[in-house]
Design an enzyme around this catalytic site. Sequence first.
Site, mmCIF file in Angstrom:
data_model
loop_
_atom_site.group_PDB
_atom_site.id
_atom_site.type_symbol
_atom_site.label_atom_id
_atom_site.label_comp_id
_atom_site.label_asym_id
_atom_site.label_seq_id
_atom_site.Cartn_x
_atom_site.Cartn_y
_atom_site.Cartn_z
ATOM 1 N N ARG A 213 123.205 -76.751 13.420
ATOM 2 C CA ARG A 213 123.952 -77.920 12.912
ATOM 3 C C ARG A 213 123.855 -79.064 13.910
ATOM 4 N NH1 ARG A 213 127.281 -74.109 10.462
ATOM 5 N NH2 ARG A 213 128.522 -73.689 12.308
ATOM 6 N N PHE A 229 121.834 -75.354 -0.510
ATOM 7 C CA PHE A 229 122.620 -74.154 -0.219
ATOM 8 C C PHE A 229 123.720 -74.535 0.782
ATOM 9 C CE2 PHE A 229 118.146 -72.988 -0.896
ATOM 10 C CZ PHE A 229 118.236 -72.143 -1.984
ATOM 11 N N ASP A 251 125.044 -76.766 -4.075
ATOM 12 C CA ASP A 251 125.324 -75.324 -4.044
ATOM 13 C C ASP A 251 125.626 -74.867 -5.461
ATOM 14 O OD1 ASP A 251 126.056 -73.303 -1.497
ATOM 15 O OD2 ASP A 251 126.858 -72.658 -3.439
ATOM 16 N N ASP A 301 118.924 -73.783 3.704
ATOM 17 C CA ASP A 301 119.540 -72.625 4.371
ATOM 18 C C ASP A 301 120.006 -71.631 3.314
ATOM 19 O OD1 ASP A 301 120.630 -70.942 6.267
ATOM 20 O OD2 ASP A 301 122.536 -72.019 6.354
ATOM 21 N N CYS A 341 117.594 -66.155 6.924
ATOM 22 C CA CYS A 341 118.549 -65.252 7.576
ATOM 23 C C CYS A 341 118.268 -63.810 7.177
ATOM 24 C CB CYS A 341 119.984 -65.642 7.236
ATOM 25 S SG CYS A 341 120.356 -65.512 5.499
HETATM 26 N N1 SAH Z 1 124.147 -73.571 4.887
HETATM 27 C C1 SAH Z 1 125.427 -72.952 4.783
HETATM 28 C C2 SAH Z 1 125.338 -71.483 4.481
HETATM 29 C C3 SAH Z 1 124.541 -71.130 3.262
HETATM 30 S S1 SAH Z 1 125.011 -69.617 2.545
HETATM 31 C C4 SAH Z 1 126.251 -73.242 6.052
HETATM 32 O O1 SAH Z 1 125.663 -73.624 7.066
HETATM 33 O O2 SAH Z 1 127.467 -73.093 6.016
HETATM 34 C C5 SAH Z 1 124.142 -69.642 1.069
HETATM 35 C C6 SAH Z 1 124.747 -70.490 -0.022
HETATM 36 O O3 SAH Z 1 123.786 -70.546 -1.054
HETATM 37 C C7 SAH Z 1 126.013 -69.955 -0.668
HETATM 38 O O4 SAH Z 1 127.016 -70.934 -0.599
HETATM 39 C C8 SAH Z 1 125.634 -69.686 -2.134
HETATM 40 O O5 SAH Z 1 126.666 -70.067 -3.046
HETATM 41 C C9 SAH Z 1 124.452 -70.570 -2.308
HETATM 42 N N2 SAH Z 1 123.447 -70.187 -3.297
HETATM 43 C C10 SAH Z 1 122.918 -68.980 -3.529
HETATM 44 N N3 SAH Z 1 121.932 -69.064 -4.447
HETATM 45 C C11 SAH Z 1 121.835 -70.369 -4.798
HETATM 46 C C12 SAH Z 1 120.998 -71.104 -5.675
HETATM 47 N N4 SAH Z 1 120.031 -70.499 -6.382
HETATM 48 N N5 SAH Z 1 121.176 -72.427 -5.772
HETATM 49 C C13 SAH Z 1 122.154 -73.057 -5.065
HETATM 50 N N6 SAH Z 1 122.951 -72.409 -4.202
HETATM 51 C C14 SAH Z 1 122.807 -71.091 -4.069
#
Ligand code: SAH
Length: 397
Positions: A213, A229, A251, A301, A341
């Site tokens: 970040r 995401f 998201d 992410d 991850c």
């Molecule tokens: N980048 C974030 C963590 C990401 S966790 C941080 O730093 O806090 C992954 C996220 O992807 C989750 O919130 C989940 O709801 C979302 N997600 C999963 N599949 C998805 C998709 N196909 N499209 C959009 N979001 C998605």
Amino acid sequence: MAKVILKKGRERSLLRRHPWIFSGAVELADEGIEAGEIVEVVSAGGAVMGYGAYSPLSQIRIRMLSFGHRSIEIGSLIRDRVFAAVARRCDFFVGGYTDAVRLINAESDLLPGVVVDFYAGWAVCQMTSAFADKYKALIADAVMMAAPGCMGVSERLDVDVRAKEGLKVGSFAVLNGEEPPELIEIKEGNCKFLVDVRKGHKTGFYLDQREARAAVGALATNCEVLNCFSYTGGFGVFARANGAEKVTQVDISGDALSLAKKNAELLGLCHINTDFEEADVFKFLRSCRDENRTFDLIVLDPPKFAESKSQVMKAARGYKDINLLAMKLLRPGGYLATFSCSGAMTGDLFDKILMEAAEDAGRDFQIVSRTRQAADHPVLVSFPEGLYLKGVILRAV
Ligand code: SAH
């Protein structure tokens, strides 16, 4: 003390101080060993190799706690290791950059299956081994004493891996001290975030991405940012607080986005130049492509696409798809911060996917920097499985 004898040659990994013994390595175990019970581990030749905790239902049958023949006293071992792990984080407590930190990172802090995150005075555990579950009261007690200003220690019981260990799956419980508030406000750099420790992902927040970040924030000045995401907004909020002109948070989860909105509002005016899109990133990126939208900085992410080695090839297609699409949306000189991850996806394979995506995008990219899980999520050298988060920051040339 109960005894477990290994098959011939299977003591080799213990000589390398690797903490796991798989069920296939066990020749003979005493009858009736309980979940989490401490056992003496003996080689086929009769040498005492060390002491570990037994998981009767897991593929990972024993998690080692010590190597060599010196016996252990479990109560003081746990207390000492909890205090030592917290002491290793003392820079975080005095530094003032953040008040949210991982206190115990499981195997890599010599406490197998014990994850403890600390959010502004509230500790939240994930106990994912029979050992961690059996001794959770002791662990919570030690955390309460060791962590400065700890008001309560609670536990998430909804972690998938608990089922594999044969542990009770549930929701949330207080182990020691007070019940945490519904939302905990934490500080990170010049940002604040609200954390839902009961229902949020992991223990509530992606502490492992703290350094990434900061890296993204440093690139964000005057940028139009697309944060894919986004979860509760982490990268996007950080970018906005550090000079981004506009941020789009995407998201699929409405709940995550509503917390992302609150997080943007915590920064004062920041939510004004932030869009929130409840959408599937795969589709959203395609719609951006079709509408000729472009960005200066894109963050990808995603959640874990590969849960195990057998899913890696399928996962690779997913990673390539989103990276290729994002690469096409970048303005010249723009940045892509892209992450995986999935522990099962190696850094080399991730690089190869990015290379192929760049080739298909027909553009040149430079690797500007790499990130990994933050320093409070260390990796024990003898336990490379502990490294799961890989990040690459690319610049479109
Ligand atoms: N980048 C974030 C963590 C990401 S966790 C941080 O730093 O806090 C992954 C996220 O992807 C989750 O919130 C989940 O709801 C979302 N997600 C999963 N599949 C998805 C998709 N196909 N499209 C959009 N979001 C998605």
